[in-house]
Design a protein around this motif. Structure first.
Motif, mmCIF file in Angstrom:
data_model
loop_
_atom_site.group_PDB
_atom_site.id
_atom_site.type_symbol
_atom_site.label_atom_id
_atom_site.label_comp_id
_atom_site.label_asym_id
_atom_site.label_seq_id
_atom_site.Cartn_x
_atom_site.Cartn_y
_atom_site.Cartn_z
ATOM 1 N N UNK A 104 0.835 -1.209 0.000
ATOM 2 C CA UNK A 104 0.000 0.000 0.000
ATOM 3 C C UNK A 104 0.865 1.251 0.000
ATOM 4 N N UNK A 105 1.966 1.166 0.722
ATOM 5 C CA UNK A 105 2.882 2.314 0.721
ATOM 6 C C UNK A 105 3.468 2.522 -0.678
ATOM 7 N N UNK A 106 3.835 1.391 -1.327
ATOM 8 C CA UNK A 106 4.371 1.504 -2.691
ATOM 9 C C UNK A 106 3.307 2.027 -3.651
ATOM 10 N N UNK A 107 2.056 1.552 -3.448
ATOM 11 C CA UNK A 107 0.960 2.010 -4.315
ATOM 12 C C UNK A 107 0.764 3.514 -4.181
ATOM 13 N N UNK A 108 0.885 3.987 -2.966
ATOM 14 C CA UNK A 108 0.742 5.426 -2.745
ATOM 15 C C UNK A 108 1.780 6.195 -3.555
ATOM 16 N N UNK A 109 3.012 5.649 -3.515
ATOM 17 C CA UNK A 109 4.081 6.295 -4.291
ATOM 18 C C UNK A 109 3.766 6.218 -5.784
ATOM 19 N N UNK A 110 3.287 5.019 -6.225
ATOM 20 C CA UNK A 110 2.966 4.851 -7.648
ATOM 21 C C UNK A 110 1.837 5.790 -8.076
ATOM 22 N N UNK A 111 0.841 5.944 -7.208
ATOM 23 C CA UNK A 111 -0.275 6.832 -7.550
ATOM 24 C C UNK A 111 0.196 8.265 -7.717
ATOM 25 N N UNK A 112 1.103 8.661 -6.857
ATOM 26 C CA UNK A 112 1.642 10.015 -6.999
ATOM 27 C C UNK A 112 2.383 10.148 -8.329
ATOM 28 N N UNK A 113 3.146 9.072 -8.666
ATOM 29 C CA UNK A 113 3.859 9.086 -9.955
ATOM 30 C C UNK A 113 2.871 9.119 -11.120
#
Length: 529
Positions: free
Chosen positions: A215-224
């Motif tokens: 979920x933390x990685x997804x958050x980063x991906x969503x920002x990207x």
């Protein structure tokens, strides 16, 4: 033999009591009239009691209907008993043993003495009593044996039933054992599942931790992704602007191409035709055409009339090559003329491509007579801005093409000008003439010169449609003379192979020795023979 008279009433009563009930009723049914005499008002089927029937037989024993029935039964019984005894004795039994094997099962079982009386055999009372006791005992034993046999069968049936119940119980026991084994197996599986469940709990915990990390990685991906979306939106805007620019440019190009195509459908001509004539004269003079010759001015006039009408010009290759160089050098500033020679491998699309890419002045060599001229004609309509020369090796070839073909082309014959046939080198300086869209001058009205030409062409045998077309181009005597010099008269000589002066009286009147034509000497020199 009559047995009843020998018997006492008790003996007769015994006989009547042992006659089977069904035999009596059947006999009565077979003889209903006789039965009605002894039992009026009754039917045989109503006699259902053995005692009742026995009493009836005894009461009516003296009537023949009944006595004959009783006598027949006695006779049959005795015969059957004696036959059975004889058979037993034949099988090895003694007479006494044969009697014991027979009498217990006959109708005299309860009155053995009566049997011996009927067969006329006398025995002592002690013997008969002893035999009766033995017969009775044998019968009772037989009855007891039958009873035991029935009981045995009942026991066997009961045993079979118990065996079936036992088998069923065994089957139930086996099924119960199978179910027990299944339950044990299920218990083992459940135990293993319980162990697996513990492992799954541990795995779930690990997965939860992994989910948190993902979920933390997804958050980063969503920002990207959001950043990329913004960039994509900007790129789309830029793309739309670029597409609009490209579309506008394509529309401009399409408009330009359309304009070019429309222009290609319209012939062009020099804006100053006299200037072109001068330049053309310089080129003709350069290759050796005498400027003071009788035909030079007429030739320049004729060429300036036919070159710019947007239709192909048919000319002999021998003079056409040099002529094309002179025209191109005077018109577009270069003497090289692109030429496409006929080949069987060429398609109409290849010819179209050549005409589209070639220059202002082009040449198609040896196509006439070797290809479908109708396809060429439709193609020429799309290239009316070109000066197209159709060169032939022999003018006679045109004779084998439909006469209608010349309605769509301009025949030009310069075979009698030696300078053009000499293939001289052109050294004249090139010139460029400004051109404009050709404006059709309209059809010339009938006049004395067009009428004169019509008469000549009729005498030469031209098609009427071709006659009318050529006459529309004649507005004065100069037009008539150039048409005769470079078209009609050489066509008669080289294509039709007829002598025009020997064929047309109208030509002789106009251009003969006594004619008023100013070019009659030229015509006679070239075409009189």
């Amino acid at each position: 033999m009559n047995y009843l008279p020998q018997l006492t009433e008790n003996e007769v009563r015994y006989i009547c009591s042992v006659i089977p009930l069904q035999d009596s009723i059947y006999y009565f049914q077979r003889n209903p009239k006789e039965f009605a005499k002894i039992m009026p008002g009754f039917r045989a089927t109503s006699m259902k009691n053995q005692a009742q029937v026995s009493a009836l037989l005894f009461r009516c024993r003296n009537q023949y209907f009944i006595s004959s029935f009783i006598e027949r039964h006695i006779s049959n019984w005795l015969s059957q008993i004696q036959e059975h005894i004889a058979k037993m004795m034949e099988d090895g039994d003694s007479k006494e043993l044969a009697l014991l094997h027979t009498l217990p099962f006959c109708f005299f079982v309860d009155n053995v003495g009566l049997f011996f009386k009927l067969i006329n055999e006398e025995y002592s009372e002690e013997y008969i009593a002893l035999l009766s006791a033995a017969v009775t005992a044998t019968k009772e034993a037989s009855v007891q044996q039958d009873k035991l046999q029935e009981e045995l069968k009942a026991k066997e049936s009961e045993i079979r039933k118990l065996q079936a119940e036992l088998d069923s119980a065994k089957s139930d026991l086996e099924r119960t054992g199978t179910k027990l084994n299944e339950r044990n197996t299920e218990i083992k599986v459940l135990k293993r599942s319980l162990a697996d469940l513990e492992k799954l709990k541990s795995t779930v915990q690990n997965d939860k931790e992994m989910i948190v990390a993902l979920e933390a990685k997804i958050q980063v991906r969503e920002e990207t992704i959001n950043g990329l979306r913004n960039e994509l939106a900007e790129a789309k805007n830029s793309s739309q602007q670029l597409e609009a620019q490209i579309r506008a440019e394509l529309e401009k190009q399409h408009a330009a191409k359309t304009s070019e195509q429309q222009a290609a459908l319209k012939p062009k001509c020099p804006s100053d035709i006299e200037e072109f004539k001068d330049y053309l004269g310089y080129n003709l003079e350069n290759i050796g055409v005498p400027t003071d010759s009788e035909y030079c001015a007429l030739l320049k006039e004729h060429l300036s009339k036919i070159l710019f009408q947007g239709i192909p010009i048919v000319v002999n290759r021998g003079v056409g090559t040099t002529l094309m160089k002179c025209i191109a050098n005077a018109l577009i500033g270069q003497s090289n003329v692109k030429t496409l020679a006929f080949s069987k491998d060429l398609s109409i699309d290849d010819v179209d491509s050549f005409l589209s890419s070639a220059g202002r002045v082009v040449c198609l060599d040896n196509f006439i007579g070797n290809c479908n001229e109708t396809e060429l004609l439709s193609l020429f309509d799309n290239h009316r801005d070109k000066v197209i020369f159709l060169t032939v090796a022999y003018d006679r070839t045109i004779h084998y093409v439909s006469g209608e073909f010349l309605r769509y082309c301009q025949y030009l014959n310069l075979n009698r000008i030696a300078a053009l046939s000499a293939n001289a080198e052109l050294t004249e300086d090139p010139s460029t003439v400004e051109e404009v869209e050709f404006e059709f001058q309209g059809i010339s009205q009938d006049n004395r010169y067009s009428s004169l030409l019509r008469e000549m062409l009729g005498e030469f045998g031209f098609l009427q449609s071709l006659i009318e077309q050529k006459c529309t181009a004649i507005s004065d005597e100069q037009d008539l003379c150039r048409m005769l010099a470079f078209d009609v008269l050489p066509y008669c000589m080289d294509v039709l192979q007829i002598a025009p002066y020997n064929t047309s009286e109208r030509l002789i009147k106009y251009a003969g020795d006594a004619g008023r034509c100013s070019y009659k000497n030229l015509f006679k020199g070239w075409f009189a023979r």
